[in-house]
Write an enzyme that holds these catalytic residues in place. Structure first.
Site, PDB file in Angstrom:
ATOM      1  CG  HIS A 124      -1.956  -1.024   1.246  1.00 49.80           C
ATOM      2  ND1 HIS A 124      -2.830  -1.245   0.198  1.00 49.80           N
ATOM      3  CD2 HIS A 124      -2.274  -1.952   2.196  1.00 49.80           C
ATOM      4  CE1 HIS A 124      -3.628  -2.279   0.502  1.00 49.80           C
ATOM      5  NE2 HIS A 124      -3.305  -2.720   1.702  1.00 49.80           N
ATOM      6  CG  HIS A 163      -6.490  -5.339   1.961  1.00 49.11           C
ATOM      7  ND1 HIS A 163      -5.895  -6.175   2.900  1.00 49.11           N
ATOM      8  CD2 HIS A 163      -7.679  -4.959   2.465  1.00 49.11           C
ATOM      9  CE1 HIS A 163      -6.712  -6.278   3.946  1.00 49.11           C
ATOM     10  NE2 HIS A 163      -7.798  -5.553   3.711  1.00 49.11           N
ATOM     11  CG  ASP A 248      -4.893  -9.917   3.792  1.00 47.91           C
ATOM     12  OD1 ASP A 248      -4.591 -10.485   2.730  1.00 47.91           O
ATOM     13  OD2 ASP A 248      -4.606  -8.723   4.026  1.00 47.91           O
TER      14      ASP A 248
END
Ligand SMILES: [Zn+2]
Length: 343
Positions: A124, A163, A248
């Site tokens: 990120h 993500h 995740d």
């Protein structure tokens, strides 16, 4: 031989007692590895701190200096989810440098593939800001390292963290030498990763996003790898495959609605091992991103390491994908058909 970056110093970065991106994540992984493998199962790759000039391949100098100024300070808040402690800056340099060392060890033939068990994670992190538990973009820096220092011409980054890796995509979306391929829950944090995001300029077609609704499992991920990633790999012919390995998407993870099992991650790893062997001289390097259910994380990392080191047979995923997955992937394929041999 499989290389492993595994170092106690990665436990030093902490963002507060109740933060999910905790040193306990790595502790759980280290314990599971010590229990399941012997001390000679892997070639340990000692990490080094990344140098400032290396960090500046991806990040702005002002951002580097902002992070450097956190060294020695008890707590600095960088974004709503991300903060530093007195040793976060040095740990982040060691994370980026550790991944570069693993890349070097593969390129110099010391190991065939490797897994860098590093934190803080990186995908990120943007050019000039920390985001979503990430300080420096480790995988983007490792890609730059391979391009610049080892004269690799074509790199594939596969991001299976739940993500979207906004920072990694933004690092390379204008360029064709790094192909970014991500599957992620959508809509979800950080909001990017729509299938219409395919790169720009000379990089058009070299960003591939597979946004997925929650509830996808092992068979869905493997189906997408076979239907989209495989023909893309055959056409792109990467010389090196880097993986943003986030755990995740696991069904036990508190931060996602995906339903992968540890065997699912093993199956994805086996798939990439086969592709790397066929197309990229076996050059495969995984780096740890997310994964917040401690036991599931540790179990999944062990399952991945069993594949990398060849001590376990490839898992059989027998179920078919969900019909809805095929529909969602049809949109991706329709958008990217003009760039890749997709059907
Ligand atoms: Zn994640």
């Amino acid at each position: 031989m499989t290389g492993l970056v595994k170092d106690e110093r990665y436990l030093r970065h902490q963002m507060g007692a109740y933060h999910v991106e905790s040193p306990e994540r790595l502790q759980a992984i280290h314990e599971a590895i010590e229990e399941k493998f012997s001390s000679t199962s892997f070639a340990l790759i000692p990490p080094r701190p990344a140098r400032e000039e290396e960090i500046l391949w991806i990040h702005e100098k002002s951002y580097y200096e902002q992070l450097a100024a956190t060294q020695g300070k008890e707590r600095v808040i960088l974004d709503p989810d991300t903060s530093t402690c007195s040793e976060s800056f040095s740990t982040a340099l060691l994370a980026a440098g550790g991944l570069m060392e693993a890349a070097r060890a593969i390129m110099e033939g010391e190991v065939t593939n490797a897994f860098a068990l590093i934190r803080p994670p990186g995908h990120h992190a943007e050019k000039s800001r920390a985001m979503g538990f990430c300080l420096f973009n480790n995988i983007a820096l490792a890609a730059e390292y391979l391009l610049r220092i080892h004269s690799v011409d074509k790199i594939l980054i596969v991001d299976w963290d739940v993500h979207h890796g906004n920072g990694t995509q933004h690092s390379f979306e204008q360029r064709s030498e790094v192909l970014y391929f991500s599957l992620h829950q959508y809509p979800h944090y950080p909001g990017t990763g729509h299938w219409e995001e395919i790169g720009a300029g000379p990089g058009k077609g070299f960003t591939i996003n597979c946004p997925l609704s929650p509830g996808k499992g092992d068979a869905d991920y493997l189906y997408i790898f076979k239907r989209v990633l495989k023909p893309v790999i055959e056409a792109f012919q990467p010389e090196f495959i880097l993986v943003s390995a986030g755990f995740d998407p696991h069904l036990e993870d508190p931060l996602s609605g995906m339903q992968l099992s540890s065997q699912g991650f093993a199956a994805l790893t086996y798939f990439l091992l086969e592709q790397a062997a066929r197309m990229a001289q076996g050059h495969l390097l995984l780096t740890l991103e997310g994964g917040y259910a401690l036991e599931a994380l540790a179990r999944s990392v062990v399952a991945v390491l069993e594949q990398l080191s060849g001590v376990a047979p490839p898992p059989q995923i027998k179920q078919p994908p969900q019909p809805q997955t095929e529909k969602q992937i049809d949109l991706v394929i329709r958008r990217l058909k003009e760039f890749w041999p997709l059907v």
